[in-house]
Design a protein around this motif. Structure first.
Motif, PDB file in Angstrom:
ATOM      1  N   LEU A 187     -20.912  -5.185   5.449  1.00 27.75           N
ATOM      2  CA  LEU A 187     -19.971  -4.756   6.570  1.00 27.75           C
ATOM      3  C   LEU A 187     -20.225  -5.512   7.815  1.00 27.75           C
ATOM      4  CD1 LEU A 187     -17.471  -2.822   7.624  1.00 27.75           C
ATOM      5  CD2 LEU A 187     -19.358  -1.099   7.848  1.00 27.75           C
ATOM      6  N   ASN A 238     -11.394   6.274  10.676  1.00 26.03           N
ATOM      7  CA  ASN A 238     -12.763   6.135  10.928  1.00 26.03           C
ATOM      8  C   ASN A 238     -12.912   5.311  12.293  1.00 26.03           C
ATOM      9  OD1 ASN A 238     -15.296   4.954  11.308  1.00 26.03           O
ATOM     10  ND2 ASN A 238     -15.340   4.103   9.035  1.00 26.03           N
ATOM     11  N   CYS A 241     -20.975   2.016  13.243  1.00 26.10           N
ATOM     12  CA  CYS A 241     -20.630   3.436  12.941  1.00 26.10           C
ATOM     13  C   CYS A 241     -22.034   4.555  13.185  1.00 26.10           C
ATOM     14  CB  CYS A 241     -20.050   3.492  11.545  1.00 26.10           C
ATOM     15  SG  CYS A 241     -18.614   2.766  11.433  1.00 26.10           S
ATOM     16  N   ASN A 273     -14.949   8.376   5.003  1.00 25.75           N
ATOM     17  CA  ASN A 273     -14.478   8.586   3.823  1.00 25.75           C
ATOM     18  C   ASN A 273     -14.585   9.823   3.178  1.00 25.75           C
ATOM     19  OD1 ASN A 273     -13.647   8.488   0.764  1.00 25.75           O
ATOM     20  ND2 ASN A 273     -13.326   6.378   0.839  1.00 25.75           N
ATOM     21  N   TRP A 331      -2.141   6.339  -1.870  1.00 23.18           N
ATOM     22  CA  TRP A 331      -3.490   5.494  -2.007  1.00 23.18           C
ATOM     23  C   TRP A 331      -4.217   5.632  -0.962  1.00 23.18           C
ATOM     24  CZ3 TRP A 331      -7.143   2.325  -0.201  1.00 23.18           C
ATOM     25  CH2 TRP A 331      -7.915   1.997  -0.978  1.00 23.18           C
ATOM     26  N   ARG A 354      -7.716   7.836  -1.732  1.00 28.26           N
ATOM     27  CA  ARG A 354      -8.939   6.946  -1.718  1.00 28.26           C
ATOM     28  C   ARG A 354      -9.707   7.185  -0.586  1.00 28.26           C
ATOM     29  NH1 ARG A 354     -10.015   7.073  -6.041  1.00 28.26           N
ATOM     30  NH2 ARG A 354     -11.521   5.714  -5.913  1.00 28.26           N
ATOM     31  N   LEU A 389     -20.554  -0.404  -0.460  1.00 27.55           N
ATOM     32  CA  LEU A 389     -21.040   0.202   0.756  1.00 27.55           C
ATOM     33  C   LEU A 389     -20.732   1.807   0.332  1.00 27.55           C
ATOM     34  CD1 LEU A 389     -21.767   0.016   3.539  1.00 27.55           C
ATOM     35  CD2 LEU A 389     -19.535  -0.105   4.292  1.00 27.55           C
ATOM     36  N   ARG A 443     -14.335  11.100   0.474  1.00 31.01           N
ATOM     37  CA  ARG A 443     -15.253  10.986  -0.703  1.00 31.01           C
ATOM     38  C   ARG A 443     -16.736  10.876  -0.698  1.00 31.01           C
ATOM     39  NH1 ARG A 443     -13.665   6.922  -4.722  1.00 31.01           N
ATOM     40  NH2 ARG A 443     -12.734   6.026  -2.890  1.00 31.01           N
ATOM     41  N   ILE A 444     -17.185  10.245   0.360  1.00 30.01           N
ATOM     42  CA  ILE A 444     -18.383  10.074   0.871  1.00 30.01           C
ATOM     43  C   ILE A 444     -19.036  11.237   1.690  1.00 30.01           C
ATOM     44  CG2 ILE A 444     -19.920   8.663   2.697  1.00 30.01           C
ATOM     45  CD1 ILE A 444     -18.230   6.327   2.271  1.00 30.01           C
ATOM     46  N   GLY A 447     -16.065  -2.652   0.187  1.00 32.71           N
ATOM     47  CA  GLY A 447     -16.098  -1.245   0.202  1.00 32.71           C
ATOM     48  C   GLY A 447     -16.696  -0.487  -0.815  1.00 32.71           C
ATOM     49  N   PRO A 448     -16.659  -0.766  -2.054  1.00 38.20           N
ATOM     50  CA  PRO A 448     -17.286  -0.108  -3.042  1.00 38.20           C
ATOM     51  C   PRO A 448     -19.015  -0.075  -3.076  1.00 38.20           C
ATOM     52  CG  PRO A 448     -15.284  -1.265  -3.841  1.00 38.20           C
ATOM     53  CD  PRO A 448     -15.756  -1.868  -2.566  1.00 38.20           C
ATOM     54  N   ARG A 485      -5.333  -5.089   3.461  1.00 38.99           N
ATOM     55  CA  ARG A 485      -4.992  -3.799   3.179  1.00 38.99           C
ATOM     56  C   ARG A 485      -6.156  -2.784   2.981  1.00 38.99           C
ATOM     57  NH1 ARG A 485      -2.599  -3.366  -3.058  1.00 38.99           N
ATOM     58  NH2 ARG A 485      -4.215  -4.362  -3.850  1.00 38.99           N
ATOM     59  N   ALA A 486      -7.193  -3.519   2.308  1.00 39.13           N
ATOM     60  CA  ALA A 486      -8.467  -2.817   1.943  1.00 39.13           C
ATOM     61  C   ALA A 486      -9.431  -2.312   3.217  1.00 39.13           C
ATOM     62  CB  ALA A 486      -9.117  -3.691   1.188  1.00 39.13           C
ATOM     63  N   GLY A 494     -23.491   2.719   8.889  1.00 35.89           N
ATOM     64  CA  GLY A 494     -22.541   1.597   9.376  1.00 35.89           C
ATOM     65  C   GLY A 494     -22.983   0.093   9.318  1.00 35.89           C
ATOM     66  N   GLY A 495     -22.427  -0.833   9.786  1.00 33.95           N
ATOM     67  CA  GLY A 495     -22.884  -2.042   9.608  1.00 33.95           C
ATOM     68  C   GLY A 495     -24.195  -2.301  10.240  1.00 33.95           C
ATOM     69  N   THR A 521       0.878  -1.184  -0.091  1.00 35.23           N
ATOM     70  CA  THR A 521      -0.097   0.183   0.122  1.00 35.23           C
ATOM     71  C   THR A 521       0.810   1.162   0.049  1.00 35.23           C
ATOM     72  OG1 THR A 521      -1.980   0.886   1.033  1.00 35.23           O
ATOM     73  CG2 THR A 521      -0.267   0.100   2.626  1.00 35.23           C
TER      74      THR A 521
HETATM   75  N1  ACO Z   1      -3.458   0.342  -0.774  1.00 34.36           N
HETATM   76  C1  ACO Z   1      -3.379   0.175  -1.972  1.00 34.36           C
HETATM   77  N2  ACO Z   1      -4.299  -0.706  -2.935  1.00 34.36           N
HETATM   78  C2  ACO Z   1      -5.587  -0.821  -2.375  1.00 34.36           C
HETATM   79  C3  ACO Z   1      -5.862  -0.574  -0.958  1.00 34.36           C
HETATM   80  C4  ACO Z   1      -4.763  -0.141  -0.283  1.00 34.36           C
HETATM   81  N3  ACO Z   1      -4.795   0.097   1.143  1.00 34.36           N
HETATM   82  N4  ACO Z   1      -6.944  -1.077  -0.723  1.00 34.36           N
HETATM   83  C5  ACO Z   1      -7.597  -1.670  -1.942  1.00 34.36           C
HETATM   84  N5  ACO Z   1      -6.564  -1.349  -2.898  1.00 34.36           N
HETATM   85  C6  ACO Z   1      -6.594  -1.689  -4.115  1.00 34.36           C
HETATM   86  C7  ACO Z   1      -7.819  -3.002  -4.457  1.00 34.36           C
HETATM   87  O1  ACO Z   1      -7.118  -4.093  -4.466  1.00 34.36           O
HETATM   88  C8  ACO Z   1      -8.225  -2.598  -5.834  1.00 34.36           C
HETATM   89  O2  ACO Z   1      -7.142  -3.082  -6.666  1.00 34.36           O
HETATM   90  P1  ACO Z   1      -7.780  -3.787  -8.326  1.00 34.36           P
HETATM   91  O3  ACO Z   1      -8.238  -2.674  -8.999  1.00 34.36           O
HETATM   92  O4  ACO Z   1      -6.406  -4.285  -8.693  1.00 34.36           O
HETATM   93  O5  ACO Z   1      -8.519  -4.884  -7.661  1.00 34.36           O
HETATM   94  C9  ACO Z   1      -8.033  -1.101  -5.835  1.00 34.36           C
HETATM   95  O6  ACO Z   1      -7.280  -0.537  -4.921  1.00 34.36           O
HETATM   96  C10 ACO Z   1      -9.535  -0.324  -5.807  1.00 34.36           C
HETATM   97  O7  ACO Z   1     -10.098  -0.820  -4.711  1.00 34.36           O
HETATM   98  P2  ACO Z   1     -11.579  -0.382  -4.438  1.00 34.36           P
HETATM   99  O8  ACO Z   1     -11.950  -1.227  -3.186  1.00 34.36           O
HETATM  100  O9  ACO Z   1     -12.410  -0.592  -5.545  1.00 34.36           O
HETATM  101  O10 ACO Z   1     -11.322   0.990  -4.098  1.00 34.36           O
HETATM  102  P3  ACO Z   1     -12.415   2.195  -3.776  1.00 34.36           P
HETATM  103  O11 ACO Z   1     -12.012   3.235  -4.572  1.00 34.36           O
HETATM  104  O12 ACO Z   1     -13.623   1.878  -3.652  1.00 34.36           O
HETATM  105  O13 ACO Z   1     -11.918   2.707  -2.179  1.00 34.36           O
HETATM  106  C11 ACO Z   1     -12.575   2.281  -0.016  1.00 34.36           C
HETATM  107  C12 ACO Z   1     -12.129   1.672  -1.213  1.00 34.36           C
HETATM  108  C13 ACO Z   1     -11.719   3.505   0.534  1.00 34.36           C
HETATM  109  C14 ACO Z   1     -12.816   1.383   1.114  1.00 34.36           C
HETATM  110  C15 ACO Z   1     -14.026   3.002  -0.225  1.00 34.36           C
HETATM  111  O14 ACO Z   1     -14.705   1.964  -0.856  1.00 34.36           O
HETATM  112  C16 ACO Z   1     -14.947   3.395   0.968  1.00 34.36           C
HETATM  113  O15 ACO Z   1     -14.698   4.109   1.610  1.00 34.36           O
HETATM  114  N6  ACO Z   1     -15.951   2.502   1.080  1.00 34.36           N
HETATM  115  C17 ACO Z   1     -17.017   2.840   2.122  1.00 34.36           C
HETATM  116  C18 ACO Z   1     -16.641   2.372   3.724  1.00 34.36           C
HETATM  117  C19 ACO Z   1     -17.473   3.074   4.640  1.00 34.36           C
HETATM  118  O16 ACO Z   1     -17.991   3.967   4.339  1.00 34.36           O
HETATM  119  N7  ACO Z   1     -17.477   2.772   5.777  1.00 34.36           N
HETATM  120  C20 ACO Z   1     -18.533   3.060   6.396  1.00 34.36           C
HETATM  121  C21 ACO Z   1     -19.191   2.474   7.499  1.00 34.36           C
HETATM  122  S1  ACO Z   1     -17.779   1.802   8.492  1.00 34.36           S
HETATM  123  C22 ACO Z   1     -18.357   1.168   9.708  1.00 34.36           C
HETATM  124  O17 ACO Z   1     -19.687   0.865   9.707  1.00 34.36           O
HETATM  125  C23 ACO Z   1     -17.554   0.193  10.656  1.00 34.36           C
END
Ligand code: ACO
Length: 324
Positions: free
Chosen positions: A197, A281, A114, A254, A34, A38, A219, A256-257, A216-217, A153-154, A312-313, A30
């Motif tokens: 989640l 978070n 959350c 996030n 990133w 993100r 959600l 962006r959210i 993630g995406p 890492r996600a 959240g979840g 990571t």
């Molecule tokens: N470092 C580098 N690359 C990463 C990482 C990281 N830490 N994590 C994921 N990637 C990669 C993925 O593997 C993927 O690679 P690929 O295209 O080769 O498959 C690429 O980055 C894109 O991954 P996405 O998951 O599509 O990335 P996205 O832009 O959607 O961002 C994120 C991910 C930040 C998790 C976003 O989806 C998000 O914020 N989701 C909502 C989370 C949320 O709102 N939670 C709220 C509730 S939390 C609770 O209730 C506890």
């Protein structure tokens, strides 16, 4: 005369250890870039070994009592939102009660992940409006670092630990939208979306705490739509509109959210409190942490209209409209 639940004091606590994004690059594929681009997160705090949710909650609660100029004996109840309690039981809230030296009143935990702080505030507001309690400590506290999979890492780069608290107090109002205090609440949940989640362990299943799993995406998409919907529903209940708002204090998941929701409501980021770059978070702690930090920075003026919103979840989501 109407009774309103008005914020009388605020406090927070963050563990000493700060974990910068770069620290994850030692063990994971990571990068700081990133994570920043993100999610908006730059660093987060992690609890020390042996440091618990109730200890952090008690520190935040004490700070809120000091800010309010009150003692623990002035409080009727503690409602603590957490998904990471010290033990399966008793509640972390009763541990905070004991830590504060409070021998009367009652204390219990609320679990809506959350969105937990919104659900806790809604409970406290209803209890104050019904005359069940006059002053309630509403706390959000989490040690999410204990339920993260540090090989994923996600997810592991997104969360942090901490606690925030506020004292809600019954004060007389007129019943109209100019009153100070909580003006409207909107709560929702949809158990069919569980798999977006969740934590893959628990008392009656694995007998372990488990680790966090997230789609993630998907959600992300749900979050922006549902947060805007619940915000508008709460505003409508209060007889107000988005352009009446002075501040949005969103759940810090996030950037962006957060920006997407503000845009849907027709507000700019100047009206939004953002702390996730420093906290990550922190789940149920994120809104009270953001409120307390912004309050210390002198951002809120008496009479300002605030919207608090979280998802959240569960899924579980909701919003509170509050006049400062
Ligand atoms: N470092 C580098 N690359 C990463 C990482 C990281 N830490 N994590 C994921 N990637 C990669 C993925 O593997 C993927 O690679 P690929 O295209 O080769 O498959 C690429 O980055 C894109 O991954 P996405 O998951 O599509 O990335 P996205 O832009 O959607 O961002 C994120 C991910 C930040 C998790 C976003 O989806 C998000 O914020 N989701 C909502 C989370 C949320 O709102 N939670 C709220 C509730 S939390 C609770 O209730 C506890």
């Amino acid at each position: 005369m109407t009774t309103r639940a008005v914020v009388r004091g605020l406090g927070h606590y963050l563990p000493e250890r700060v974990v910068e994004n770069d620290e994850f690059t030692r063990t994971l594929d990571t990068s700081d870039e990133w994570i920043r681009t993100r999610s908006g997160i730059e660093r987060r705090h992690f609890a020390a070994e042996g440091e618990t949710t109730s200890q952090m909650a008690a520190r935040a609660a004490r700070n809120a009592l000091d800010d309010a100029g009150l003692n623990a004996s002035d409080i009727d109840a503690i409602i603590l939102a957490t998904s990471t309690p010290d033990l399966t039981f008793p509640s972390a809230a009763t541990m905070v009660q004991n830590e504060l030296g409070m021998t009367g009143g009652f204390a219990f935990d609320v679990q809506a992940v959350c969105a937990g702080f919104i659900f806790a505030l809604a409970n406290a507001n209803a209890m104050i409006n019904s005359g069940m309690a006059k002053r309630i400590l509403v706390v959000g506290a989490e040690t999410f670092s204990r339920i993260l999979d540090f090989e994923d890492r996600a997810t592991c780069v997104l969360f942090g630990d901490g606690a925030g608290a506020l004292v809600l107090e019954a004060q007389p109002g007129t019943g109209n939208k100019d009153d100070r205090g909580i003006l409207a609440v909107d709560l929702n949940s949809d158990g069919s979306q569980r798999d977006l989640l969740y934590v893959d362990g628990g008392v009656s299943t694995t007998g372990t705490a488990g680790v966090l799993k997230m789609q993630g995406p998907e959600l992300f998409k749900q979050a922006v739509n549902k947060l805007a919907e619940t915000a508008l529903a709460a505003l409508e209940k209060a007889g107000l509109e988005a352009h009446d708002l002075d501040w949005i204090v969103p759940h810090q998941a996030n950037i962006r959210i957060i920006a997407g929701t503000a845009k849907k409501l027709g507000l700019t980021m100047e009206n939004v409190i953002v702390t996730l770059h420093d906290h990550g978070n922190t789940s149920a702690a994120s809104i009270p942490l953001a409120l307390s930090v912004a309050n210390q920075q002198g951002k809120f003026k008496e009479g300002d209209l605030l919207l608090l919103e979280a998802i959240g979840g569960g899924l579980a989501w909701g919003a509170v409209v509050l006049r400062w």
